[in-house]
Design a protein around this motif. Sequence first.
Motif, PDB file in Angstrom:
ATOM      1  N   MET A   1       0.845  -1.178   0.000  1.00 19.57           N
ATOM      2  CA  MET A   1       0.000   0.000   0.000  1.00 19.57           C
ATOM      3  C   MET A   1       0.889   1.239   0.000  1.00 19.57           C
ATOM      4  O   MET A   1       1.906   1.293   0.673  1.00 19.57           O
ATOM      5  N   ASP A   2       0.497   2.242  -0.736  1.00 19.17           N
ATOM      6  CA  ASP A   2       1.274   3.470  -0.876  1.00 19.17           C
ATOM      7  C   ASP A   2       1.233   4.271   0.416  1.00 19.17           C
ATOM      8  O   ASP A   2       0.213   4.341   1.094  1.00 19.17           O
ATOM      9  N   ALA A   3       2.347   4.904   0.786  1.00 20.35           N
ATOM     10  CA  ALA A   3       2.414   5.694   2.023  1.00 20.35           C
ATOM     11  C   ALA A   3       1.489   6.895   1.960  1.00 20.35           C
ATOM     12  O   ALA A   3       0.996   7.362   2.985  1.00 20.35           O
ATOM     13  N   GLY A   4       1.213   7.410   0.761  1.00 17.17           N
ATOM     14  CA  GLY A   4       0.297   8.536   0.610  1.00 17.17           C
ATOM     15  C   GLY A   4      -1.130   8.175   0.996  1.00 17.17           C
ATOM     16  O   GLY A   4      -1.928   9.039   1.336  1.00 17.17           O
ATOM     17  N   VAL A   5      -1.473   6.910   0.927  1.00 11.89           N
ATOM     18  CA  VAL A   5      -2.809   6.446   1.318  1.00 11.89           C
ATOM     19  C   VAL A   5      -2.779   5.905   2.745  1.00 11.89           C
ATOM     20  O   VAL A   5      -3.735   6.081   3.506  1.00 11.89           O
ATOM     21  N   LEU A   6      -1.696   5.259   3.105  1.00 16.81           N
ATOM     22  CA  LEU A   6      -1.599   4.600   4.407  1.00 16.81           C
ATOM     23  C   LEU A   6      -1.632   5.588   5.574  1.00 16.81           C
ATOM     24  O   LEU A   6      -2.268   5.320   6.601  1.00 16.81           O
ATOM     25  N   VAL A   7      -0.987   6.723   5.437  1.00 18.92           N
ATOM     26  CA  VAL A   7      -0.928   7.691   6.530  1.00 18.92           C
ATOM     27  C   VAL A   7      -2.318   8.257   6.858  1.00 18.92           C
ATOM     28  O   VAL A   7      -2.734   8.242   8.016  1.00 18.92           O
ATOM     29  N   PRO A   8      -3.096   8.741   5.883  1.00 11.87           N
ATOM     30  CA  PRO A   8      -4.437   9.234   6.235  1.00 11.87           C
ATOM     31  C   PRO A   8      -5.359   8.132   6.748  1.00 11.87           C
ATOM     32  O   PRO A   8      -6.131   8.352   7.683  1.00 11.87           O
ATOM     33  N   VAL A   9      -5.274   6.945   6.159  1.00  8.48           N
ATOM     34  CA  VAL A   9      -6.111   5.836   6.629  1.00  8.48           C
ATOM     35  C   VAL A   9      -5.728   5.478   8.058  1.00  8.48           C
ATOM     36  O   VAL A   9      -6.598   5.247   8.909  1.00  8.48           O
ATOM     37  N   GLY A  10      -4.445   5.453   8.362  1.00  6.28           N
ATOM     38  CA  GLY A  10      -3.986   5.163   9.723  1.00  6.28           C
ATOM     39  C   GLY A  10      -4.442   6.222  10.706  1.00  6.28           C
ATOM     40  O   GLY A  10      -4.825   5.911  11.838  1.00  6.28           O
ATOM     41  N   PHE A  11      -4.422   7.477  10.284  1.00 11.28           N
ATOM     42  CA  PHE A  11      -4.875   8.572  11.158  1.00 11.28           C
ATOM     43  C   PHE A  11      -6.344   8.409  11.525  1.00 11.28           C
ATOM     44  O   PHE A  11      -6.722   8.474  12.687  1.00 11.28           O
ATOM     45  N   PHE A  12      -7.190   8.176  10.520  1.00 17.31           N
ATOM     46  CA  PHE A  12      -8.620   8.029  10.800  1.00 17.31           C
ATOM     47  C   PHE A  12      -8.917   6.721  11.525  1.00 17.31           C
ATOM     48  O   PHE A  12      -9.841   6.654  12.343  1.00 17.31           O
ATOM     49  N   ALA A  13      -8.141   5.681  11.274  1.00 18.56           N
ATOM     50  CA  ALA A  13      -8.307   4.424  12.013  1.00 18.56           C
ATOM     51  C   ALA A  13      -7.958   4.629  13.485  1.00 18.56           C
ATOM     52  O   ALA A  13      -8.619   4.078  14.376  1.00 18.56           O
ATOM     53  N   MET A  14      -6.936   5.434  13.756  1.00 15.03           N
ATOM     54  CA  MET A  14      -6.555   5.719  15.140  1.00 15.03           C
ATOM     55  C   MET A  14      -7.678   6.493  15.855  1.00 15.03           C
ATOM     56  O   MET A  14      -8.034   6.183  16.992  1.00 15.03           O
ATOM     57  N   ILE A  15      -8.252   7.487  15.179  1.00 13.58           N
ATOM     58  CA  ILE A  15      -9.351   8.242  15.783  1.00 13.58           C
ATOM     59  C   ILE A  15     -10.534   7.329  16.059  1.00 13.58           C
ATOM     60  O   ILE A  15     -11.145   7.387  17.128  1.00 13.58           O
ATOM     61  N   ALA A  16     -10.859   6.454  15.109  1.00 14.28           N
ATOM     62  CA  ALA A  16     -11.965   5.516  15.304  1.00 14.28           C
ATOM     63  C   ALA A  16     -11.667   4.562  16.458  1.00 14.28           C
ATOM     64  O   ALA A  16     -12.547   4.265  17.273  1.00 14.28           O
ATOM     65  N   ALA A  17     -10.430   4.104  16.551  1.00 12.23           N
ATOM     66  CA  ALA A  17     -10.074   3.183  17.633  1.00 12.23           C
ATOM     67  C   ALA A  17     -10.172   3.867  18.991  1.00 12.23           C
ATOM     68  O   ALA A  17     -10.626   3.266  19.967  1.00 12.23           O
ATOM     69  N   ILE A  18      -9.763   5.119  19.066  1.00 10.67           N
ATOM     70  CA  ILE A  18      -9.847   5.851  20.331  1.00 10.67           C
ATOM     71  C   ILE A  18     -11.299   6.020  20.755  1.00 10.67           C
ATOM     72  O   ILE A  18     -11.629   5.988  21.944  1.00 10.67           O
ATOM     73  N   ALA A  19     -12.195   6.183  19.798  1.00  9.72           N
ATOM     74  CA  ALA A  19     -13.607   6.370  20.132  1.00  9.72           C
ATOM     75  C   ALA A  19     -14.331   5.048  20.365  1.00  9.72           C
ATOM     76  O   ALA A  19     -15.206   4.954  21.223  1.00  9.72           O
ATOM     77  N   ILE A  20     -13.977   3.999  19.627  1.00  7.78           N
ATOM     78  CA  ILE A  20     -14.750   2.754  19.655  1.00  7.78           C
ATOM     79  C   ILE A  20     -14.256   1.766  20.709  1.00  7.78           C
ATOM     80  O   ILE A  20     -15.061   1.146  21.409  1.00  7.78           O
ATOM     81  N   VAL A  21     -12.947   1.605  20.847  1.00  9.79           N
ATOM     82  CA  VAL A  21     -12.411   0.557  21.726  1.00  9.79           C
ATOM     83  C   VAL A  21     -12.842   0.704  23.186  1.00  9.79           C
ATOM     84  O   VAL A  21     -13.284  -0.285  23.789  1.00  9.79           O
ATOM     85  N   PRO A  22     -12.780   1.888  23.809  1.00 15.64           N
ATOM     86  CA  PRO A  22     -13.242   1.972  25.197  1.00 15.64           C
ATOM     87  C   PRO A  22     -14.720   1.622  25.368  1.00 15.64           C
ATOM     88  O   PRO A  22     -15.092   0.940  26.329  1.00 15.64           O
ATOM     89  N   ASN A  23     -15.548   2.049  24.423  1.00 14.40           N
ATOM     90  CA  ASN A  23     -16.973   1.706  24.507  1.00 14.40           C
ATOM     91  C   ASN A  23     -17.190   0.216  24.345  1.00 14.40           C
ATOM     92  O   ASN A  23     -18.025  -0.374  25.030  1.00 14.40           O
ATOM     93  N   TRP A  24     -16.438  -0.409  23.445  1.00 12.91           N
ATOM     94  CA  TRP A  24     -16.581  -1.842  23.238  1.00 12.91           C
ATOM     95  C   TRP A  24     -16.135  -2.620  24.481  1.00 12.91           C
ATOM     96  O   TRP A  24     -16.793  -3.578  24.895  1.00 12.91           O
ATOM     97  N   LEU A  25     -15.024  -2.195  25.092  1.00  6.96           N
ATOM     98  CA  LEU A  25     -14.551  -2.868  26.303  1.00  6.96           C
ATOM     99  C   LEU A  25     -15.542  -2.702  27.454  1.00  6.96           C
ATOM    100  O   LEU A  25     -15.783  -3.644  28.216  1.00  6.96           O
ATOM    101  N   ARG A  26     -16.121  -1.505  27.588  1.00 12.10           N
ATOM    102  CA  ARG A  26     -17.112  -1.271  28.637  1.00 12.10           C
ATOM    103  C   ARG A  26     -18.352  -2.141  28.411  1.00 12.10           C
ATOM    104  O   ARG A  26     -18.905  -2.719  29.350  1.00 12.10           O
TER     105      ARG A  26
END
Length: 131
Positions: A1-26
């Motif tokens: 995967m190209d780094a030009g695509v991977l960096v933005p996808v990783g950024f939004f995946a990180m934001i989603a993980a920060i919002a979703i993972v604590p709720n899922w664990l709770r």
Amino acid sequence: MDAGVLVPVGFFAMIAAIAIVPNWLRMRERQEMQATVRAAIEKGQPLPPELIEALSKDVRVRKSSSAQRDLRIGVILIAVAGGIALTGVALGGINDNAMFGTVSGAAVPGMVGLAFILLSFFNPNKRPPEV
């Protein structure tokens, strides 16, 4: 995967993980607690008060709107808009387009803050919020 695509996808995946993972664990912890309670009730065992307290500790009471709370939110939003506008003015020395874009972006929280301040005058619930 190209780094030009991977960096933005990783950024939004990180934001989603920060919002979703604590709720899922709770939610998962709550399901396990309910399964334990269900098994205890099926076996006829009494529920200890600590367990009932643990089940009810995550319940959030919705804060009622008050004029003081609306005013506080409005002042905070206008301060945020002022900070964004000052950033735009500082960027204006570099590029005029940056200034106009940033100042126009500051209008959104500013108008919402102004609406909250106006609502604080018309709020029928004038008492301060209970803590």
